[in-house]
Design a protein around this motif. Structure first.
Motif, PDB file in Angstrom:
ATOM      1  N   LYS A  10      -1.578   4.215  10.035  1.00  0.00           N
ATOM      2  CA  LYS A  10      -0.958   2.887   9.994  1.00  0.00           C
ATOM      3  C   LYS A  10      -1.648   1.963   8.995  1.00  0.00           C
ATOM      4  CE  LYS A  10       0.591  -0.876  12.867  1.00  0.00           C
ATOM      5  NZ  LYS A  10      -0.026  -1.972  13.623  1.00  0.00           N
ATOM      6  N   ASP A  11      -2.973   2.058   8.931  1.00  0.00           N
ATOM      7  CA  ASP A  11      -3.721   1.253   7.956  1.00  0.00           C
ATOM      8  C   ASP A  11      -3.226   1.531   6.537  1.00  0.00           C
ATOM      9  OD1 ASP A  11      -5.350   0.107   9.893  1.00  0.00           O
ATOM     10  OD2 ASP A  11      -6.898   1.647   9.709  1.00  0.00           O
ATOM     11  N   PHE A  12      -3.161   2.823   6.201  1.00  0.00           N
ATOM     12  CA  PHE A  12      -2.688   3.190   4.863  1.00  0.00           C
ATOM     13  C   PHE A  12      -1.282   2.643   4.621  1.00  0.00           C
ATOM     14  CE2 PHE A  12      -5.653   6.930   5.400  1.00  0.00           C
ATOM     15  CZ  PHE A  12      -6.505   6.604   4.369  1.00  0.00           C
ATOM     16  N   SER A  13      -0.429   2.768   5.631  1.00  0.00           N
ATOM     17  CA  SER A  13       0.945   2.280   5.513  1.00  0.00           C
ATOM     18  C   SER A  13       1.009   0.789   5.211  1.00  0.00           C
ATOM     19  CB  SER A  13       1.723   2.540   6.797  1.00  0.00           C
ATOM     20  OG  SER A  13       1.887   3.917   7.007  1.00  0.00           O
ATOM     21  N   GLY A  14      -0.012   0.073   5.639  1.00  0.00           N
ATOM     22  CA  GLY A  14      -0.020  -1.371   5.459  1.00  0.00           C
ATOM     23  C   GLY A  14      -0.427  -1.838   4.073  1.00  0.00           C
ATOM     24  N   ALA A  15      -0.912  -0.924   3.215  1.00  0.00           N
ATOM     25  CA  ALA A  15      -1.367  -1.325   1.879  1.00  0.00           C
ATOM     26  C   ALA A  15      -0.216  -1.909   1.068  1.00  0.00           C
ATOM     27  CB  ALA A  15      -1.981  -0.128   1.155  1.00  0.00           C
ATOM     28  N   ALA A  16      -0.578  -2.741   0.124  1.00  0.00           N
ATOM     29  CA  ALA A  16       0.396  -3.531  -0.637  1.00  0.00           C
ATOM     30  C   ALA A  16       1.440  -2.683  -1.365  1.00  0.00           C
ATOM     31  CB  ALA A  16      -0.330  -4.414  -1.643  1.00  0.00           C
ATOM     32  N   GLU A  17       1.097  -1.449  -1.707  1.00  0.00           N
ATOM     33  CA  GLU A  17       2.008  -0.635  -2.520  1.00  0.00           C
ATOM     34  C   GLU A  17       3.145  -0.006  -1.722  1.00  0.00           C
ATOM     35  OE1 GLU A  17      -1.329  -0.185  -2.533  1.00  0.00           O
ATOM     36  OE2 GLU A  17      -1.853  -1.179  -4.420  1.00  0.00           O
ATOM     37  N   LYS A  18       3.051  -0.102  -0.397  1.00  0.00           N
ATOM     38  CA  LYS A  18       4.154   0.327   0.459  1.00  0.00           C
ATOM     39  C   LYS A  18       4.563   1.785   0.266  1.00  0.00           C
ATOM     40  CE  LYS A  18       4.573  -3.473   2.695  1.00  0.00           C
ATOM     41  NZ  LYS A  18       3.263  -3.178   3.316  1.00  0.00           N
ATOM     42  N   MET A  26      15.198   6.554 -28.049  1.00  0.00           N
ATOM     43  CA  MET A  26      14.979   6.453 -26.599  1.00  0.00           C
ATOM     44  C   MET A  26      14.845   4.994 -26.161  1.00  0.00           C
ATOM     45  SD  MET A  26      12.918   7.648 -23.626  1.00  0.00           S
ATOM     46  CE  MET A  26      11.577   6.659 -24.309  1.00  0.00           C
ATOM     47  N   LYS A  27      15.304   4.760 -24.967  1.00  0.00           N
ATOM     48  CA  LYS A  27      15.114   3.447 -24.372  1.00  0.00           C
ATOM     49  C   LYS A  27      13.863   3.464 -23.496  1.00  0.00           C
ATOM     50  CE  LYS A  27      17.507   6.222 -21.654  1.00  0.00           C
ATOM     51  NZ  LYS A  27      18.766   6.663 -21.141  1.00  0.00           N
ATOM     52  N   VAL A  28      12.937   2.581 -23.791  1.00  0.00           N
ATOM     53  CA  VAL A  28      11.758   2.422 -22.929  1.00  0.00           C
ATOM     54  C   VAL A  28      11.950   1.143 -22.138  1.00  0.00           C
ATOM     55  CG1 VAL A  28       9.273   2.114 -22.825  1.00  0.00           C
ATOM     56  CG2 VAL A  28      10.239   3.589 -24.557  1.00  0.00           C
ATOM     57  N   LYS A  29      12.418   1.266 -20.918  1.00  0.00           N
ATOM     58  CA  LYS A  29      12.678   0.064 -20.118  1.00  0.00           C
ATOM     59  C   LYS A  29      11.383  -0.626 -19.722  1.00  0.00           C
ATOM     60  CE  LYS A  29      13.478   3.119 -16.201  1.00  0.00           C
ATOM     61  NZ  LYS A  29      14.419   3.563 -15.191  1.00  0.00           N
ATOM     62  N   ASN A  30      11.502  -1.905 -19.497  1.00  0.00           N
ATOM     63  CA  ASN A  30      10.339  -2.749 -19.240  1.00  0.00           C
ATOM     64  C   ASN A  30       9.377  -2.142 -18.224  1.00  0.00           C
ATOM     65  OD1 ASN A  30       8.634  -4.857 -19.533  1.00  0.00           O
ATOM     66  ND2 ASN A  30       9.873  -6.339 -18.381  1.00  0.00           N
ATOM     67  N   ILE A  31       8.394  -1.485 -18.779  1.00  0.00           N
ATOM     68  CA  ILE A  31       7.429  -0.737 -17.984  1.00  0.00           C
ATOM     69  C   ILE A  31       6.546  -1.698 -17.187  1.00  0.00           C
ATOM     70  CG2 ILE A  31       5.220  -0.382 -19.155  1.00  0.00           C
ATOM     71  CD1 ILE A  31       6.004   2.511 -19.527  1.00  0.00           C
ATOM     72  N   LYS A  32       6.222  -2.832 -17.769  1.00  0.00           N
ATOM     73  CA  LYS A  32       5.451  -3.843 -17.037  1.00  0.00           C
ATOM     74  C   LYS A  32       6.408  -4.679 -16.175  1.00  0.00           C
ATOM     75  CE  LYS A  32       1.886  -4.045 -20.563  1.00  0.00           C
ATOM     76  NZ  LYS A  32       0.949  -4.834 -21.323  1.00  0.00           N
ATOM     77  N   ASN A  33       5.861  -5.661 -15.496  1.00  0.00           N
ATOM     78  CA  ASN A  33       6.659  -6.464 -14.560  1.00  0.00           C
ATOM     79  C   ASN A  33       7.368  -5.591 -13.532  1.00  0.00           C
ATOM     80  OD1 ASN A  33       6.030  -9.034 -15.262  1.00  0.00           O
ATOM     81  ND2 ASN A  33       8.141  -9.681 -15.555  1.00  0.00           N
ATOM     82  N   ASN A  34       6.804  -4.446 -13.296  1.00  0.00           N
ATOM     83  CA  ASN A  34       7.369  -3.524 -12.325  1.00  0.00           C
ATOM     84  C   ASN A  34       6.241  -2.845 -11.558  1.00  0.00           C
ATOM     85  OD1 ASN A  34       9.827  -2.822 -11.329  1.00  0.00           O
ATOM     86  ND2 ASN A  34      10.027  -0.967 -12.544  1.00  0.00           N
ATOM     87  N   PHE A  35       5.151  -3.582 -11.453  1.00  0.00           N
ATOM     88  CA  PHE A  35       3.967  -3.042 -10.793  1.00  0.00           C
ATOM     89  C   PHE A  35       4.134  -3.052  -9.283  1.00  0.00           C
ATOM     90  CE2 PHE A  35       2.004  -4.701 -14.799  1.00  0.00           C
ATOM     91  CZ  PHE A  35       1.529  -3.488 -15.272  1.00  0.00           C
ATOM     92  N   ARG A  36       3.552  -2.061  -8.640  1.00  0.00           N
ATOM     93  CA  ARG A  36       3.643  -1.982  -7.182  1.00  0.00           C
ATOM     94  C   ARG A  36       2.816  -3.053  -6.490  1.00  0.00           C
ATOM     95  NH1 ARG A  36       1.953   4.139  -6.338  1.00  0.00           N
ATOM     96  NH2 ARG A  36       0.861   3.661  -8.284  1.00  0.00           N
ATOM     97  N   SER A  37       1.754  -3.493  -7.161  1.00  0.00           N
ATOM     98  CA  SER A  37       0.875  -4.508  -6.565  1.00  0.00           C
ATOM     99  C   SER A  37       0.017  -5.115  -7.665  1.00  0.00           C
ATOM    100  CB  SER A  37      -0.020  -3.873  -5.501  1.00  0.00           C
ATOM    101  OG  SER A  37      -1.070  -3.140  -6.121  1.00  0.00           O
ATOM    102  N   ASP A  38      -0.899  -6.004  -7.284  1.00  0.00           N
ATOM    103  CA  ASP A  38      -1.826  -6.572  -8.262  1.00  0.00           C
ATOM    104  C   ASP A  38      -3.165  -5.844  -8.271  1.00  0.00           C
ATOM    105  OD1 ASP A  38      -2.884  -7.405  -5.876  1.00  0.00           O
ATOM    106  OD2 ASP A  38      -2.675  -9.550  -6.262  1.00  0.00           O
ATOM    107  N   CYS A  39      -3.172  -4.618  -7.734  1.00  0.00           N
ATOM    108  CA  CYS A  39      -4.387  -3.797  -7.753  1.00  0.00           C
ATOM    109  C   CYS A  39      -4.540  -3.146  -9.132  1.00  0.00           C
ATOM    110  CB  CYS A  39      -4.300  -2.721  -6.678  1.00  0.00           C
ATOM    111  SG  CYS A  39      -5.472  -1.365  -6.915  1.00  0.00           S
ATOM    112  N   PRO A  40      -5.748  -3.210  -9.699  1.00  0.00           N
ATOM    113  CA  PRO A  40      -5.952  -2.647 -11.034  1.00  0.00           C
ATOM    114  C   PRO A  40      -5.756  -1.133 -11.082  1.00  0.00           C
ATOM    115  CG  PRO A  40      -8.046  -3.297 -10.050  1.00  0.00           C
ATOM    116  CD  PRO A  40      -6.980  -3.819  -9.155  1.00  0.00           C
ATOM    117  N   ILE A  41      -6.056  -0.471  -9.968  1.00  0.00           N
ATOM    118  CA  ILE A  41      -5.925   0.992  -9.962  1.00  0.00           C
ATOM    119  C   ILE A  41      -4.454   1.383  -9.898  1.00  0.00           C
ATOM    120  CG2 ILE A  41      -6.600   3.105  -8.775  1.00  0.00           C
ATOM    121  CD1 ILE A  41      -8.823   1.071  -7.466  1.00  0.00           C
ATOM    122  N   SER A  42      -3.721   0.797  -8.962  1.00  0.00           N
ATOM    123  CA  SER A  42      -2.299   1.151  -8.863  1.00  0.00           C
ATOM    124  C   SER A  42      -1.556   0.715 -10.122  1.00  0.00           C
ATOM    125  CB  SER A  42      -1.666   0.531  -7.617  1.00  0.00           C
ATOM    126  OG  SER A  42      -1.286  -0.800  -7.822  1.00  0.00           O
TER     127      SER A  42
END
Lengths: 138, 138
Positions: free
Chosen positions: A44-52, B1-17
Motif C-alpha cells: 500500500k505504501d508503494f501504491s501511494g507514491a506520487a507516480e501512481k 518523425m513526430k516527437v510529441k512533447n516529451i516534457k510536461n508529461n512527467f509522472r511527478s516532480d521526482c528527479p529520478i522518475s
DNA sequence: ATATTTGCTTTCAAATCGAAAGTAATATTA
DNA sequence: TAATATTACTTTCGATTTGAAAGCAAATAT
C-alpha cells in the motif's frame, strides 16, 4: 505469478545493457528509491507514491525484484496480511545509480523538480562519499 | 518523425522518475554509451552494436535524444547521405549514471560481462574521478 | 456479524515493441 | 554512364507490455 528466467536472456555481455535488461523499466528504480528513503514499505505504501503505479504493475515488479534478490519480503510483526519489503545489500548498491540520476536532473530539469531533491543533489555535489554513506550504512 | 512533447508529461516532480520519463527505456543509455566510447557514430554504426536494435527503434530514439538535446546530428564531411551523431555536454553528463551501472554489474553480474568492461569497472573503483575525467574532458 | 482493508489477480483496450520489407537519395562499380 | 549497392530511414504488422478498472480472498477492525 510466474517470474520466467530473467537471466540467461541478456541482449549482450555489456554491463550497461545487462543491468537495463534486469531493471531498466520505468518502475523498478522508483521502488528502490522508496526503500532507500523509507527503509521499509508495504504494498500500500508503494501504491501511494506520487507516480501512481497500478497494482498489477507493482505486484509484477515486486516479484521480479525479489527474484533478483534486490529486496526482501518479510511478514509484518503483528498484521498477518501485510508484508514488509526492504533492500538487500545488492539492492542498496543501486543507490549510487539513483544518486547520479538525481544529480543530472538537478542540473537539467532543475525548475521542474521538488525542493528536497534539490537539496539532496546539492549535498551530493558537495560531498558525494559522505552523502552516499549517510544512507548506505544501514 | 513526430516527437510529441516529451516534457510536461512527467509522472511527478521526482528527479529520478523524471529522468526515467525522458530516457528510461532499454535503448537510450546504450546509444549514449556508444557515443561516450566512440565519440561519433552513424546510424549504421549504432545498428552494428551487439544488442541488435531494430532500425525503427533506433530512428525513434535518435530523434527523441536529439529533441532532448542530448545529442548533435551533423552532416558527414564528404558523404551527403551519412549523419554523424555526437554527445552534447548535457548528454555527456549522463556518463556518471552509466559508470554506476557498470560498477553494479561488475559486482553482481561479474561472470556474465565482458573482460574490457571489468577492467573499466576496476579503474572506476580505484579512481572514480580520474577515470570519469579521462572520458569527460572531450 | 458485518464492513473494511490489504495484497494481490484478472481482464481488456491501448500503447509500444521487434522483425521484416520497402523506399528514396546518394555513392560506388562495371 | 548504366547498373548495383549503400545509407538512413519509414512502413507494416503480429506480439508483447502497459495502465486502468474491477474482482477476490484472507485477515482485521468495528
Amino acid at each position: 505469478m510466474k517470474v520466467k528466467n530473467i537471466k540467461n536472456n541478456f541482449r549482450s555481455d555489456c554491463p550497461i545493457s545487462s543491468a537495463l535488461d534486469l531493471f531498466g523499466d520505468k518502475w523498478s528504480l522508483l521502488i528502490i528509491r522508496d526503500l532507500v528513503y523509507f527503509g521499509e514499505r508495504t504494498f500500500k505504501d508503494f501504491s501511494g507514491a506520487a507516480e501512481k503505479i497500478s497494482s498489477a504493475r507493482l505486484s509484477d515488479r515486486l516479484c521480479k525484484l525479489e527474484a533478483l534478490k534486490l529486496l526482501n519480503k518479510l511478514n509484518h510483526p503483528t498484521n498477518k496480511k501485510v508484508f514488509l519489503y526492504s533492500l538487500t545489500p545488492k539492492g542498496m548498491d543501486l543507490f549510487p545509480v539513483i544518486a547520479e540520476y538525481v544529480k543530472w536532473s538537478n542540473r537539467y530539469l532543475n525548475e521542474h523538480i521538488a525542493e528536497p531533491a534539490k537539496q539532496f543533489a546539492k549535498n551530493l555535489e558537495a560531498d558525494r562519499e559522505g552523502t552516499l554513506n549517510q544512507f548506505m550504512k544501514q
